[in-house]
Write a protein that holds these residues in place. Structure first.
Motif, short mmCIF file in Angstrom:
data_model
loop_
_atom_site.label_atom_id
_atom_site.label_comp_id
_atom_site.label_asym_id
_atom_site.label_seq_id
_atom_site.Cartn_x
_atom_site.Cartn_y
_atom_site.Cartn_z
N ILE A 1 33.23 -59.60 19.96
CA ILE A 1 31.49 -59.34 19.07
C ILE A 1 30.11 -60.72 18.98
O ILE A 1 29.66 -60.92 19.11
N ASP A 2 31.16 -61.34 17.77
CA ASP A 2 30.83 -62.19 17.48
C ASP A 2 31.02 -63.32 18.35
O ASP A 2 29.24 -64.10 18.26
N TYR A 3 31.28 -63.57 19.71
CA TYR A 3 31.35 -65.22 20.72
C TYR A 3 29.56 -64.28 21.18
O TYR A 3 29.33 -65.25 21.77
N CYS A 4 29.72 -62.66 22.03
CA CYS A 4 28.79 -62.86 22.49
C CYS A 4 27.31 -62.85 21.07
O CYS A 4 26.86 -62.59 22.66
N LEU A 5 27.97 -62.19 20.53
CA LEU A 5 25.88 -62.05 19.75
C LEU A 5 25.55 -63.83 19.33
O LEU A 5 24.12 -63.56 18.27
N LYS A 6 26.44 -64.73 19.32
CA LYS A 6 26.21 -65.88 18.52
C LYS A 6 24.81 -66.32 18.82
O LYS A 6 24.67 -67.37 18.00
N PRO A 7 24.89 -66.29 20.05
CA PRO A 7 23.73 -66.99 20.65
C PRO A 7 22.34 -66.22 20.05
O PRO A 7 21.79 -66.94 19.62
N LEU A 8 22.04 -65.07 20.04
CA LEU A 8 20.95 -64.69 19.31
C LEU A 8 20.67 -65.02 18.32
O LEU A 8 19.61 -65.00 17.30
N ASN A 9 21.91 -65.64 17.06
CA ASN A 9 21.25 -66.27 15.67
C ASN A 9 20.62 -65.43 14.89
O ASN A 9 19.11 -65.63 14.89
N LEU A 10 21.44 -63.87 14.87
CA LEU A 10 20.17 -63.18 13.88
C LEU A 10 21.69 -62.85 12.50
O LEU A 10 22.62 -63.46 12.47
N PRO A 11 20.29 -62.78 11.59
CA PRO A 11 21.80 -62.44 10.21
C PRO A 11 22.67 -61.34 10.78
O PRO A 11 21.86 -60.40 10.80
N LYS A 12 23.37 -61.32 9.93
CA LYS A 12 24.53 -60.11 10.45
C LYS A 12 23.56 -58.98 9.32
O LYS A 12 24.55 -58.10 9.05
N GLU A 13 22.77 -59.25 8.27
CA GLU A 13 22.41 -57.86 7.21
C GLU A 13 21.28 -57.40 7.97
O GLU A 13 20.51 -56.16 7.74
N ASP A 14 20.88 -57.71 9.55
CA ASP A 14 19.93 -57.07 10.11
C ASP A 14 20.82 -55.87 10.93
O ASP A 14 21.25 -55.64 11.51
N ALA A 15 19.67 -53.96 10.66
CA ALA A 15 20.13 -53.46 10.66
C ALA A 15 20.42 -53.86 12.44
O ALA A 15 21.12 -52.76 12.70
N THR A 16 19.35 -54.09 13.29
CA THR A 16 19.90 -53.51 14.86
C THR A 16 20.88 -54.77 15.10
O THR A 16 21.59 -54.26 16.20
N TYR A 17 21.45 -56.14 14.28
CA TYR A 17 22.62 -55.84 14.91
C TYR A 17 23.39 -55.87 14.64
O TYR A 17 24.90 -55.41 14.86
N GLN A 18 23.57 -55.17 12.41
CA GLN A 18 24.29 -54.15 12.67
C GLN A 18 25.00 -52.95 14.03
O GLN A 18 26.10 -52.81 14.05
N GLU A 19 23.69 -52.38 14.27
CA GLU A 19 24.18 -51.52 15.35
C GLU A 19 24.25 -51.54 16.38
O GLU A 19 25.27 -51.41 17.04
N VAL A 20 23.69 -52.81 17.35
CA VAL A 20 24.65 -53.77 18.28
C VAL A 20 25.66 -53.82 18.44
O VAL A 20 27.22 -53.49 18.78
N TYR A 21 26.67 -54.54 17.14
CA TYR A 21 27.60 -54.52 16.72
C TYR A 21 28.38 -53.65 16.79
O TYR A 21 29.68 -52.91 17.42
N ARG A 22 28.09 -52.26 15.75
CA ARG A 22 28.46 -50.86 16.07
C ARG A 22 29.54 -50.49 16.99
O ARG A 22 30.28 -50.37 17.50
N ARG A 23 28.35 -50.92 17.47
CA ARG A 23 28.06 -50.04 19.20
C ARG A 23 29.22 -50.78 21.19
O ARG A 23 29.92 -50.04 21.16
N LEU A 24 28.95 -52.39 20.05
CA LEU A 24 30.30 -53.00 20.94
C LEU A 24 31.49 -52.99 20.65
O LEU A 24 32.38 -52.92 21.54
N GLU A 25 31.95 -52.60 19.17
CA GLU A 25 32.47 -53.09 19.15
C GLU A 25 33.55 -51.27 19.33
O GLU A 25 34.79 -51.09 19.77
N HIS A 26 32.80 -50.00 19.28
CA HIS A 26 32.94 -48.69 19.99
C HIS A 26 33.41 -48.76 21.27
O HIS A 26 34.14 -48.12 21.80
N VAL A 27 32.37 -49.41 22.47
CA VAL A 27 33.10 -50.26 23.74
C VAL A 27 34.27 -50.54 23.89
O VAL A 27 34.55 -49.82 24.22
#
Length: 73
Positions: A12-38
């Motif tokens: 997940i960290d590798y996939c989201l790195k190009p987006l350069n979003l803050p890890k505290e961002d609610a959208t980042y956290q939701e995408v992270y949660r979904r990817l982790e589940h998948v």
């Protein structure tokens, strides 16, 4: 240099790195949660099938998403 990612967090960290979003961002956290589940669900299914598959994500082409061009979907 080839890197092998076999843990959900590494993938997940590798996939989201190009987006350069803050890890505290609610959208980042939701995408992270979904990817982790998948990824975890996929890993469980592979274990049940006894057919592990290695994937080298470092060879994947980076895709830049322009949300302005797509209406912030």
């Amino acid at each position: 240099m080839s890197q092998i990612f076999d843990r959900p967090k590494e993938i997940i960290d590798y996939c989201l790195k190009p987006l350069n979003l803050p890890k505290e961002d609610a959208t980042y956290q939701e995408v992270y949660r979904r990817l982790e589940h998948v990824i975890k669900t996929y890993q469980v299914q592979m274990m049940k099938a006894k057919a592990p598959v290695a994937v080298d994500f470092s060879q994947m082409r980076t895709i830049t998403i322009n949300e302005d061009a797509h209406g912030h979907d």
